[in-house]
Structures are given as C-alpha cells and as structure tokens.
Design an enzyme around this catalytic site. Sequence first.
Site, PDB file in Angstrom:
ATOM      1  N   VAL A  52       0.805  -1.230   0.000  1.00 33.37           N
ATOM      2  CA  VAL A  52       0.000   0.000   0.000  1.00 33.37           C
ATOM      3  C   VAL A  52       0.834   1.275   0.000  1.00 33.37           C
ATOM      4  O   VAL A  52       0.273   2.374  -0.089  1.00 33.37           O
ATOM      5  CB  VAL A  52      -0.964   0.030   1.212  1.00 33.37           C
ATOM      6  CG1 VAL A  52      -2.037  -1.030   1.071  1.00 33.37           C
ATOM      7  CG2 VAL A  52      -0.206  -0.122   2.528  1.00 33.37           C
ATOM      8  N   TYR A  53       2.141   1.181   0.112  1.00 26.92           N
ATOM      9  CA  TYR A  53       2.955   2.388   0.104  1.00 26.92           C
ATOM     10  C   TYR A  53       2.844   3.086  -1.256  1.00 26.92           C
ATOM     11  O   TYR A  53       3.157   2.497  -2.288  1.00 26.92           O
ATOM     12  CB  TYR A  53       4.418   2.070   0.398  1.00 26.92           C
ATOM     13  CG  TYR A  53       4.724   1.682   1.826  1.00 26.92           C
ATOM     14  CD1 TYR A  53       3.755   1.789   2.831  1.00 26.92           C
ATOM     15  CD2 TYR A  53       5.982   1.218   2.196  1.00 26.92           C
ATOM     16  CE1 TYR A  53       4.043   1.432   4.147  1.00 26.92           C
ATOM     17  CE2 TYR A  53       6.275   0.870   3.508  1.00 26.92           C
ATOM     18  CZ  TYR A  53       5.294   0.971   4.476  1.00 26.92           C
ATOM     19  OH  TYR A  53       5.582   0.612   5.776  1.00 26.92           O
ATOM     20  N   SER A  54       2.378   4.312  -1.222  1.00 23.73           N
ATOM     21  CA  SER A  54       2.191   5.108  -2.446  1.00 23.73           C
ATOM     22  C   SER A  54       1.348   4.342  -3.471  1.00 23.73           C
ATOM     23  O   SER A  54       1.598   4.410  -4.675  1.00 23.73           O
ATOM     24  CB  SER A  54       3.543   5.505  -3.056  1.00 23.73           C
ATOM     25  OG  SER A  54       4.319   6.229  -2.126  1.00 23.73           O
ATOM     26  N   GLY A  56       1.247   1.276  -4.253  1.00 23.14           N
ATOM     27  CA  GLY A  56       2.014   0.313  -5.040  1.00 23.14           C
ATOM     28  C   GLY A  56       3.213   0.903  -5.753  1.00 23.14           C
ATOM     29  O   GLY A  56       4.084   0.165  -6.232  1.00 23.14           O
ATOM     30  N   LYS A  80       4.927  -6.123   2.787  1.00 24.89           N
ATOM     31  CA  LYS A  80       3.822  -6.396   3.708  1.00 24.89           C
ATOM     32  C   LYS A  80       2.518  -6.485   2.939  1.00 24.89           C
ATOM     33  O   LYS A  80       2.407  -5.989   1.816  1.00 24.89           O
ATOM     34  CB  LYS A  80       3.695  -5.286   4.761  1.00 24.89           C
ATOM     35  CG  LYS A  80       4.983  -4.865   5.428  1.00 24.89           C
ATOM     36  CD  LYS A  80       4.730  -3.727   6.410  1.00 24.89           C
ATOM     37  CE  LYS A  80       6.016  -3.040   6.784  1.00 24.89           C
ATOM     38  NZ  LYS A  80       6.566  -2.222   5.675  1.00 24.89           N
TER      39      LYS A  80
END
Length: 312
Positions: A52-54, A56, A80
């Site tokens: 979920v960071y940015s 993808g 994660k």
Amino acid sequence: MRQRHLGQSGLLVSRLGLGTMTWGRDTGAEEAAAQLTGFVAAGGTLVDTADVYSDGASEELLGALLREIVPRDELVIATKAAIRPDGRYDASRRHLLHTLDASLDRLGIDHVDLWQVHAYDSATPLEETLSAVDEAVASGRVRYAGVSNYAGWQLAKAAAWQRSWPGRTPIVSVQTEYSLLHRDLEREIGPAALDAGAGILPYSPLGRGVLTGKYRTGIPADSRAATPHLADFVRPYLGEESRRIVESVATAAEGLGVSPLAVALSWVRDRPGVAAPIVGARTSAQLLGALEAEKVVLPEEIRDALDDVSDI
C-alpha cells in the site's frame, strides 16, 4: 555495516533498514536511486516496503532499481500485506495471497525474503491468516515471515500457533513503532518478541523525524510536518513532553560531538531484541546522516540518562 540475525532465524540483515514508504510519492526515482546506492555502499541490505505504500508505486520503483542499479541478491527484500487502499484491514487468505502475487509483479522478482502481515485483522481467524503465510513459504514465493503492528498478545498467539505443529512457518520478526518518544513497545510487545524469538524492526525510530531536532524552533517548510498528508502524523510529537526529550538528545549529541539523529538512532538500535531500525529518509543527505550513526555507541551514562528522561 554490521549484520544481525533476524530473531532466532538464520536470516542476516543489516542493523539498519531502509524504509521506502514515501518512494513513488514524495521521493522520486532519481532520489530513490541515490538513497539505495548510498545504503548498499555503506553495507546495508534490508529494504522494507509494502503493497500500500504510495498505492504500489513504492514497490514498482524499488523493482525498477533492482533491475537497473542493485542486483536483487545483494538485498534482503521485505514487504507487507493486509491493509487495503481504503485503510481497512484484510488478512484473509484470499486477500493476502492475491496481494503477494501483485507485489512480486511490481517488484519484478520471484520471491521476497521477508513477508509481513501488516496488521491484525480481528474479522479473520488467525489460523486462516497464518495458513496463507505457510502456503506462501511452501510455494517458494516467501522465505521468512513476520508481522507488523501486532499487540503483544497477538504476536504471542501467532507465534505459539506456528510453533504448535511441525512444519509451520515461524514468526521471525515484528515491526512496530519504537523510539525515545514512543516506548510503549517495552510494556508488552518487546517481552512477547523476546519470548517468541522474533526480531524487532522499529519504524519511526527518530520519533517521526522530531528527534533530529529539526522542529526545535518551528516547522521547516520542507519537512513532513509541513505537508498536508503527513502533518497529522508528526503533530503528536511536537508537544512539551516531547520537547524535553528532544532537548536532552540535543545535549547528549553536543557532548559527544555527533548529531541528535545519531544519538536517537543508536539508542533504539541497541535496545534489547532490536534487529534493525527502519529509517525512511526524504533525501539521500538525510539518509547519509542516519548511516553515520553506525559508528556511534552511546556511553552507558548517556543511555541511562536518556532512559530516565523518556521513561514510560
């Protein structure tokens, strides 16, 4: 950079990890390349990201750098899964395995070294979540497994379940917030991790940037606290209690002739059970400052003083 075993596993990681939460959003390709190059040159190996960071983009950018700059085998890649883009927790078997495949596609690799369940999902039976972890390892897509943002009892329950039957994948790490401004870990998560043999991967080890001293006289225009999407993240650590701890760190740094960043980072790095603090830098210059902390060892009297001033 020195290496440590991650918990009681055989996996060696650098004792400082590179966080990539802002990659693909606040940190562009050129800056990310400079960070990764400098990190590897200093002996760093552990690089941490999440699906979920940015949205993808962090994994995509890291994947591009693995193809263009740093050979994949030189790094320990951690990612994660379990948080949906809308913030809802979903550690179901379906969601976890689907997002793992998507992460591998974005990263352009056939396996990750450490796969972490990003959050505890009370709506999904824990044994279902852990069965997905076992399948991911059995299929070769994952080498080691950990958890993130688990409470102490949740970590203990997961670790005990995995140990209760031969062949299940052990929980080798727990990622959680830990710094001189946030020592809640020491009440339950830390003891649970030590008992379970899980290495601790602290995130925000610099108190969301506050322990660097950059906010002592106000909010810099180029800081995270000045950005709309991160201001609320930093604000809880800008109060009077935090200010007292920050000033103590600054005093210790002045006496040692090092930066406040080095003092704060070396303090958390050398706490019991810690394998590698995860440092997320906005610029390569900031990361270089963190890498300088590798050679700093706090004298016992300074450690004790910082323990006292920040006591939970």
